[in-house]
Design a protein around this motif. Sequence first.
Motif, PDB file in Angstrom:
ATOM      1  N   SER A 132     -17.525 -78.280 -21.209  1.00 52.48           N
ATOM      2  CA  SER A 132     -16.453 -78.617 -22.147  1.00 52.48           C
ATOM      3  C   SER A 132     -15.665 -79.820 -21.622  1.00 52.48           C
ATOM      4  CB  SER A 132     -15.503 -77.423 -22.328  1.00 52.48           C
ATOM      5  OG  SER A 132     -16.179 -76.294 -22.838  1.00 52.48           O
ATOM      6  N   TYR A 133     -14.911 -80.466 -22.537  1.00 53.66           N
ATOM      7  CA  TYR A 133     -14.083 -81.607 -22.152  1.00 53.66           C
ATOM      8  C   TYR A 133     -12.620 -81.349 -22.490  1.00 53.66           C
ATOM      9  CZ  TYR A 133     -18.172 -84.530 -21.239  1.00 53.66           C
ATOM     10  OH  TYR A 133     -19.329 -85.038 -20.701  1.00 53.66           O
ATOM     11  N   LYS A 157      -0.024 -77.148 -19.014  1.00 55.86           N
ATOM     12  CA  LYS A 157       1.357 -77.623 -19.088  1.00 55.86           C
ATOM     13  C   LYS A 157       1.308 -79.018 -19.688  1.00 55.86           C
ATOM     14  CE  LYS A 157       3.335 -75.042 -15.186  1.00 55.86           C
ATOM     15  NZ  LYS A 157       4.051 -75.146 -13.894  1.00 55.86           N
ATOM     16  N   GLY A 158       2.081 -79.238 -20.759  1.00 55.00           N
ATOM     17  CA  GLY A 158       2.064 -80.538 -21.408  1.00 55.00           C
ATOM     18  C   GLY A 158       1.195 -80.522 -22.646  1.00 55.00           C
ATOM     19  N   GLU A 159       0.416 -81.592 -22.835  1.00 55.07           N
ATOM     20  CA  GLU A 159      -0.402 -81.720 -24.043  1.00 55.07           C
ATOM     21  C   GLU A 159      -1.838 -82.043 -23.688  1.00 55.07           C
ATOM     22  OE1 GLU A 159      -0.146 -83.712 -28.502  1.00 55.07           O
ATOM     23  OE2 GLU A 159       0.930 -84.685 -26.843  1.00 55.07           O
ATOM     24  N   ALA A 160      -2.769 -81.456 -24.441  1.00 54.98           N
ATOM     25  CA  ALA A 160      -4.185 -81.712 -24.199  1.00 54.98           C
ATOM     26  C   ALA A 160      -4.989 -81.441 -25.460  1.00 54.98           C
ATOM     27  CB  ALA A 160      -4.704 -80.847 -23.053  1.00 54.98           C
ATOM     28  N   PHE A 161      -6.115 -82.140 -25.557  1.00 52.23           N
ATOM     29  CA  PHE A 161      -7.084 -81.907 -26.628  1.00 52.23           C
ATOM     30  C   PHE A 161      -8.344 -81.343 -25.979  1.00 52.23           C
ATOM     31  CE2 PHE A 161     -10.660 -83.386 -29.300  1.00 52.23           C
ATOM     32  CZ  PHE A 161     -10.314 -82.755 -30.487  1.00 52.23           C
ATOM     33  N   PHE A 162      -8.862 -80.265 -26.559  1.00 54.32           N
ATOM     34  CA  PHE A 162     -10.005 -79.564 -25.978  1.00 54.32           C
ATOM     35  C   PHE A 162     -11.228 -79.680 -26.878  1.00 54.32           C
ATOM     36  CE2 PHE A 162      -6.189 -77.583 -24.401  1.00 54.32           C
ATOM     37  CZ  PHE A 162      -6.449 -77.332 -23.060  1.00 54.32           C
ATOM     38  N   GLU A 163     -12.356 -80.047 -26.286  1.00 51.04           N
ATOM     39  CA  GLU A 163     -13.655 -79.992 -26.952  1.00 51.04           C
ATOM     40  C   GLU A 163     -14.468 -78.923 -26.237  1.00 51.04           C
ATOM     41  OE1 GLU A 163     -15.278 -83.915 -26.750  1.00 51.04           O
ATOM     42  OE2 GLU A 163     -14.076 -84.662 -28.421  1.00 51.04           O
ATOM     43  N   VAL A 164     -14.596 -77.762 -26.869  1.00 51.64           N
ATOM     44  CA  VAL A 164     -15.136 -76.576 -26.202  1.00 51.64           C
ATOM     45  C   VAL A 164     -16.630 -76.438 -26.457  1.00 51.64           C
ATOM     46  CG1 VAL A 164     -14.992 -74.073 -26.017  1.00 51.64           C
ATOM     47  CG2 VAL A 164     -12.918 -75.424 -26.398  1.00 51.64           C
ATOM     48  N   LYS A 165     -17.382 -76.266 -25.389  1.00 48.27           N
ATOM     49  CA  LYS A 165     -18.817 -75.992 -25.510  1.00 48.27           C
ATOM     50  C   LYS A 165     -19.006 -74.532 -25.908  1.00 48.27           C
ATOM     51  CE  LYS A 165     -23.214 -76.341 -23.059  1.00 48.27           C
ATOM     52  NZ  LYS A 165     -23.897 -76.717 -21.792  1.00 48.27           N
ATOM     53  N   SER A 166     -19.835 -74.314 -26.922  1.00 48.83           N
ATOM     54  CA  SER A 166     -20.014 -72.966 -27.456  1.00 48.83           C
ATOM     55  C   SER A 166     -20.736 -72.049 -26.471  1.00 48.83           C
ATOM     56  CB  SER A 166     -20.817 -73.024 -28.760  1.00 48.83           C
ATOM     57  OG  SER A 166     -21.018 -71.726 -29.284  1.00 48.83           O
ATOM     58  N   ASP A 167     -20.208 -70.853 -26.301  1.00 49.58           N
ATOM     59  CA  ASP A 167     -20.835 -69.784 -25.530  1.00 49.58           C
ATOM     60  C   ASP A 167     -20.308 -68.469 -26.080  1.00 49.58           C
ATOM     61  OD1 ASP A 167     -21.818 -67.931 -23.751  1.00 49.58           O
ATOM     62  OD2 ASP A 167     -21.399 -69.123 -21.962  1.00 49.58           O
ATOM     63  N   ARG A 182      -7.615 -68.757 -28.239  1.00 52.18           N
ATOM     64  CA  ARG A 182      -8.968 -68.332 -27.894  1.00 52.18           C
ATOM     65  C   ARG A 182      -9.975 -68.957 -28.847  1.00 52.18           C
ATOM     66  NH1 ARG A 182     -10.805 -62.016 -26.952  1.00 52.18           N
ATOM     67  NH2 ARG A 182     -12.650 -62.450 -25.677  1.00 52.18           N
ATOM     68  N   ALA A 183     -11.069 -69.493 -28.284  1.00 47.60           N
ATOM     69  CA  ALA A 183     -12.060 -70.185 -29.102  1.00 47.60           C
ATOM     70  C   ALA A 183     -13.456 -69.939 -28.544  1.00 47.60           C
ATOM     71  CB  ALA A 183     -11.761 -71.682 -29.115  1.00 47.60           C
ATOM     72  N   LEU A 184     -14.460 -70.261 -29.365  1.00 46.04           N
ATOM     73  CA  LEU A 184     -15.851 -70.266 -28.900  1.00 46.04           C
ATOM     74  C   LEU A 184     -16.275 -71.727 -28.799  1.00 46.04           C
ATOM     75  CD1 LEU A 184     -17.284 -67.257 -30.940  1.00 46.04           C
ATOM     76  CD2 LEU A 184     -16.677 -67.319 -28.528  1.00 46.04           C
ATOM     77  N   GLY A 185     -16.934 -72.258 -29.826  1.00 45.94           N
ATOM     78  CA  GLY A 185     -17.253 -73.674 -29.835  1.00 45.94           C
ATOM     79  C   GLY A 185     -16.378 -74.363 -30.857  1.00 45.94           C
ATOM     80  N   THR A 186     -15.426 -75.177 -30.424  1.00 43.82           N
ATOM     81  CA  THR A 186     -14.452 -75.752 -31.348  1.00 43.82           C
ATOM     82  C   THR A 186     -13.701 -76.882 -30.662  1.00 43.82           C
ATOM     83  OG1 THR A 186     -12.592 -75.183 -32.782  1.00 43.82           O
ATOM     84  CG2 THR A 186     -12.647 -74.133 -30.655  1.00 43.82           C
ATOM     85  N   SER A 187     -12.802 -77.535 -31.408  1.00 47.85           N
ATOM     86  CA  SER A 187     -11.940 -78.566 -30.815  1.00 47.85           C
ATOM     87  C   SER A 187     -10.542 -78.408 -31.383  1.00 47.85           C
ATOM     88  CB  SER A 187     -12.490 -79.972 -31.101  1.00 47.85           C
ATOM     89  OG  SER A 187     -12.615 -80.204 -32.490  1.00 47.85           O
ATOM     90  N   PHE A 188      -9.550 -78.515 -30.502  1.00 46.66           N
ATOM     91  CA  PHE A 188      -8.166 -78.288 -30.924  1.00 46.66           C
ATOM     92  C   PHE A 188      -7.203 -78.973 -29.979  1.00 46.66           C
ATOM     93  CE2 PHE A 188      -9.652 -74.861 -28.242  1.00 46.66           C
ATOM     94  CZ  PHE A 188      -8.630 -74.651 -27.339  1.00 46.66           C
ATOM     95  N   ASN A 189      -5.978 -79.149 -30.455  1.00 45.56           N
ATOM     96  CA  ASN A 189      -4.929 -79.812 -29.672  1.00 45.56           C
ATOM     97  C   ASN A 189      -3.783 -78.830 -29.428  1.00 45.56           C
ATOM     98  OD1 ASN A 189      -4.044 -82.740 -28.800  1.00 45.56           O
ATOM     99  ND2 ASN A 189      -2.214 -81.774 -29.637  1.00 45.56           N
ATOM    100  N   ILE A 190      -3.202 -78.881 -28.228  1.00 43.06           N
ATOM    101  CA  ILE A 190      -2.030 -78.065 -27.906  1.00 43.06           C
ATOM    102  C   ILE A 190      -0.966 -78.972 -27.307  1.00 43.06           C
ATOM    103  CG2 ILE A 190      -1.087 -76.145 -26.572  1.00 43.06           C
ATOM    104  CD1 ILE A 190      -3.803 -74.849 -26.588  1.00 43.06           C
TER     105      ILE A 190
END
Length: 326
Positions: A132-133, A157-167, A182-190
């Motif tokens: 994942s990235y 802590k702070g801000e990040a965008f996640f590109e999650v590898k599916s598993d 909580r995610a499986l294979g997805t992309s989201f910002n916090i």
Amino acid sequence: MKYSQWDYINFIQGKMDSEKAASFKKWMATEEGEHTFHKWVEEEWKKECNDYEDLQAVDKKESKFVYLNSSKRIEWRLWAAFISIFLIASLLLFNGREGNLPEEYKTEIKITEVLKYAPKGQKTRIKLPDGSYVYLNSESSITYLTDFSDNRTIFLKGEAFFEVKSDPLKPFTVITGPISTRALGTSFNINAYEEQLDIQVALATGKIKVSNEVNGQELLVDPGEGIDFHRHTDMMSKEKVDIQKVLNWKNGILQFEKVPFPQVIKTLERWYGVDFEVKNQKEMPQYKCSGTFEPNEYLSNVLSVLAYSVDFSYTLQGKKVILEFK
């Protein structure tokens, strides 16, 4: 690789080198290794039983003393060999414990914490152990454990965008204070900077579940939707979001939309790696600012636009910006 019963004996006696011993342990944990082990035990049992029966055929009258002592010795050898092999194999195959193995074969896996940080004025992309990235905004950090591939949990802590590898067998969880996403294979910002009133989660692709650990509230989120966690009330709400605007920071675009001036200043400090100092002013004005600036826009240009609306003058001194309100 094939192993013989002699290899097993050498392993138990600590006569294998460490590389071969490690390979042997892995083989013993396979279906082939376990089957072969049971075969060795059976052969050892039959061999000892045959020795015992052969000895019984000896003339008891002529060798009574030898028979009594030898039979006891063989019985002891039989049970000792069986029990010792069984116990050691049980440790290897079933419990996974290494406490009774020779010291040179003991392994200890230490789980430690990994910290990744993007300082002021910088953004960074991180590849996680599972593939994942994570894109970290300025002055943001993530921590996770070295067994992350098995336990995909991150603290942000702070801000990040996640590109999650599916598993599907190993959900991906991001924890930000009382909120877990909580995610499986997805992309989201916090966005979870501590000085902000809300924690904001926005989904780009896939599906996520956001949980509120304070009151047990859970919300499912679809693409184009977001979650606001209100720190004062400890409540979450779901709303529609413009994911492109949310991700402007990732693309180097600086944007404000009715943002209080003190928060604008804090963002500029992170974005450009500078510190602001205000002269002749006890409190920062609470003007709400709006504006969009293209990637790599000079700080001086941003300040000039803001100064026109908020009415202040500024001086740049290296990494320090001095503001004076009129």
